[in-house]
Design an enzyme around this catalytic site. Structure first.
Site, PDB file in Angstrom:
ATOM      1  N   TYR A 142      19.595  -1.104  15.882  1.00 24.32           N
ATOM      2  CA  TYR A 142      19.033  -2.326  16.466  1.00 24.32           C
ATOM      3  C   TYR A 142      19.363  -2.457  17.953  1.00 24.32           C
ATOM      4  CZ  TYR A 142      17.242  -4.863  12.416  1.00 24.32           C
ATOM      5  OH  TYR A 142      16.494  -5.279  11.355  1.00 24.32           O
TER       6      TYR A 142
ATOM      7  N   LYS B  36      24.386   6.362   4.484  1.00 25.02           N
ATOM      8  CA  LYS B  36      23.589   7.571   4.272  1.00 25.02           C
ATOM      9  C   LYS B  36      24.442   8.716   4.833  1.00 25.02           C
ATOM     10  CE  LYS B  36      19.731   9.644   3.022  1.00 25.02           C
ATOM     11  NZ  LYS B  36      19.234   9.690   1.621  1.00 25.02           N
TER      12      LYS B  36
ATOM     13  N   ASP C 286      19.482   4.918  -0.429  1.00 27.95           N
ATOM     14  CA  ASP C 286      18.305   5.121  -1.290  1.00 27.95           C
ATOM     15  C   ASP C 286      18.651   4.819  -2.745  1.00 27.95           C
ATOM     16  OD1 ASP C 286      19.966   7.357  -1.188  1.00 27.95           O
ATOM     17  OD2 ASP C 286      18.347   8.826  -1.254  1.00 27.95           O
TER      18      ASP C 286
ATOM     19  N   ASP D 159      19.173  -5.042   6.530  1.00 34.37           N
ATOM     20  CA  ASP D 159      17.890  -5.726   6.735  1.00 34.37           C
ATOM     21  C   ASP D 159      16.959  -5.427   5.568  1.00 34.37           C
ATOM     22  OD1 ASP D 159      15.809  -7.132   8.136  1.00 34.37           O
ATOM     23  OD2 ASP D 159      14.969  -5.179   8.673  1.00 34.37           O
TER      24      ASP D 159
ATOM     25  N   ASP E  45      16.059  -7.965   1.891  1.00 29.51           N
ATOM     26  CA  ASP E  45      14.728  -8.391   1.444  1.00 29.51           C
ATOM     27  C   ASP E  45      14.506  -7.987  -0.015  1.00 29.51           C
ATOM     28  OD1 ASP E  45      14.063  -9.405   3.962  1.00 29.51           O
ATOM     29  OD2 ASP E  45      12.031  -8.580   3.896  1.00 29.51           O
TER      30      ASP E  45
HETATM   31  C1  IPM Z   1      16.139 -10.568   9.510  1.00 28.89           C
HETATM   32  C2  IPM Z   1      14.874 -10.339  10.282  1.00 28.89           C
HETATM   33  C3  IPM Z   1      15.245  -9.948  11.704  1.00 28.89           C
HETATM   34  C4  IPM Z   1      16.016  -8.636  11.620  1.00 28.89           C
HETATM   35  C5  IPM Z   1      14.083  -9.835  12.693  1.00 28.89           C
HETATM   36  C6  IPM Z   1      13.265 -11.110  12.725  1.00 28.89           C
HETATM   37  C7  IPM Z   1      14.551  -9.471  14.066  1.00 28.89           C
HETATM   38  O1  IPM Z   1      14.086  -9.388   9.652  1.00 28.89           O
HETATM   39  O2  IPM Z   1      16.938 -11.434   9.938  1.00 28.89           O
HETATM   40  O3  IPM Z   1      16.337  -9.909   8.495  1.00 28.89           O
HETATM   41  O4  IPM Z   1      15.411  -7.552  11.573  1.00 28.89           O
HETATM   42  O5  IPM Z   1      17.246  -8.671  11.618  1.00 28.89           O
HETATM   43 MG    MG Z   2      14.816  -8.804   7.721  1.00 25.34          MG
END
Ligand code: IPM
Ligand code: MG
Length: 355
Positions: free
Chosen positions: A139, A190, A222, A246, A250
């Site tokens: 990042y 990884k 993975d 990240d 999700d």
């Molecule tokens: C998160 C989001 C952010 C990230 C974006 C919006 C920069 O996806 O907080 O997970 O990638 O960290």
């Molecule tokens: Mg995210």
């Protein structure tokens, strides 16, 4: 103490208004002593001041004890230069405040058992805390960019980097919180391919020596993705580098079936923290009173606990949310047969009534 509200883009303003109404109620009726301020971030800031994180917002954030953020980004700003994207505002804020420790709980509210895409018996009792490193990795790594090679072909490049100190401080956070949970840390890497994460594994292992009462395991990212779907209840604390966290957060959120329900905290070495729902700006439903405000309201609970020293109020807010769910109210994202669909504002009002 000052709490800075950064509504941002898309559904951000609607959910932050809901979160702010909870804070205001706690001030009016439950003795919470804070002042609310408001600032600009993301596309909303870009439109007004040409920067996704205006200097004024960063200054406000540095003065504040805690920040409540909605979401940033949306198709309206898809074509702006990479250095000015709304997301950049959030990344600069994280770096500017040194918010390296991102706590993302993925829990299944028992009232919402049926909304997970996985079988009920696979997700029953799900309670994962992802501890994601937030200030390092690909990042922020340099060099980065898009360059033109000899012959004219373009090449995009980014750099995954981790310093030992960065790994050590996030590992300590993970072990510390594990002590207040089921005492198990699974560190994600990884290491079979990437040197940066081989160092990650080595340093996490070393920090683990100081926490003999916490069980430490390591898993390739993975495989972790697969296990999150096959047997998610096997995880307690998942410790991850920035990028893998990240992605996996999700996934973990989707497994609960209710991404609109999950809060998060981003903490630095001090007590300052940024609190935000883990869902994004959802431009498709923005401004339509459809967004689920509960992730933001539960983020307020995390704020009360981690930055405002108000543990009892945090629990009060969480209980109010639970009771509203027990009463059968649902926003569209978590709606199921036999429940009552309501909008953003009605959901927030129901929480205020319970409070
Ligand atoms: C998160 C989001 C952010 C990230 C974006 C919006 C920069 O996806 O907080 O997970 O990638 O960290
Ligand atoms: Mg995210």
């Amino acid at each position: 103490m000052t709490v800075l509200l950064l509504p941002g883009d898309g559904i951000g303003p609607e959910v932050v208004a809901a979160g702010a109404s909870v804070l205001e109620a706690l001030v009016a009726r439950h003795g919470l002593q804070i002042t609310l301020e408001q600032g600009l971030i993301g596309g909303a800031a870009l439109d007004r001041s040409q920067r996704p994180l205006p200097a004024e917002t960063l200054a406000q954030a540095k003065r504040a004890q805690a920040i409540l953020l909605g979401a940033v980004g949306g198709p309206a700003w898809d074509r702006v230069d990479a250095s000015l994207r709304p997301e950049k505002g959030l990344l600069e804020l994280r770096a500017g405040l040194g918010l390296f420790a991102n706590l993302r709980p993925a829990t299944l509210h028992p009232e919402l058992g049926g909304v997970s895409p996985l079988k009920p018996e696979v997700v029953e009792g799900l309670d994962i805390l992802i501890v994601r490193e937030l200030c390092g990795d690909v990042y922020y790594g340099e060099p980065r960019g898009i360059r033109v090679l000899d012959g004219g072909e373009r090449q995009g490049y980014n750099t995954m980097v981790y310093r030992e100190g960065e790994i050590r401080r996030i590992a300590r956070v993970a072990f510390d919180v594990a002590r207040r949970r089921r005492r198990r840390v699974c560190s994600i890497d990884k290491a079979n391919v990437l040197e940066a994460t081989r160092l990650w594994r080595e340093v996490v292992q070393a920090v683990g020596q100081d926490f003999p009462d916490v069980e430490l395991t390591h898993m390739y990212v993975d495989n972790a993705a697969m296990q999150l779907v096959r047997q998610p209840t096997a995880f307690d604390v998942m410790l991850t580098p920035n990028m893998f966290g990240d992605i996996l957060s999700d996934l973990a959120a989707a497994v609960t079936g209710s991404i609109g329900m999950l809060p998060s905290a981003s903490l630095n070495q001090g007590a300052c923290g940024l609190y935000e729902p883990i869902h994004g700006s959802a431009p498709d439903i923005a401004g339509r009173d459809l967004a689920n405000p509960l992730a933001t309201i539960l983020s307020v609970a995390m704020m009360l606990r981690h930055s405002l020293g108000a543990q009892a109020l945090a629990e009060r807010v969480e209980q109010a949310v639970t009771r509203v769910l027990q009463g059968g109210l649902r926003t569209r994202d978590i709606h199921a047969p036999g429940t009552t669909e309501v909008g953003t504002r009605a959901m927030a009002e129901a929480v205020l009534r319970e409070l």
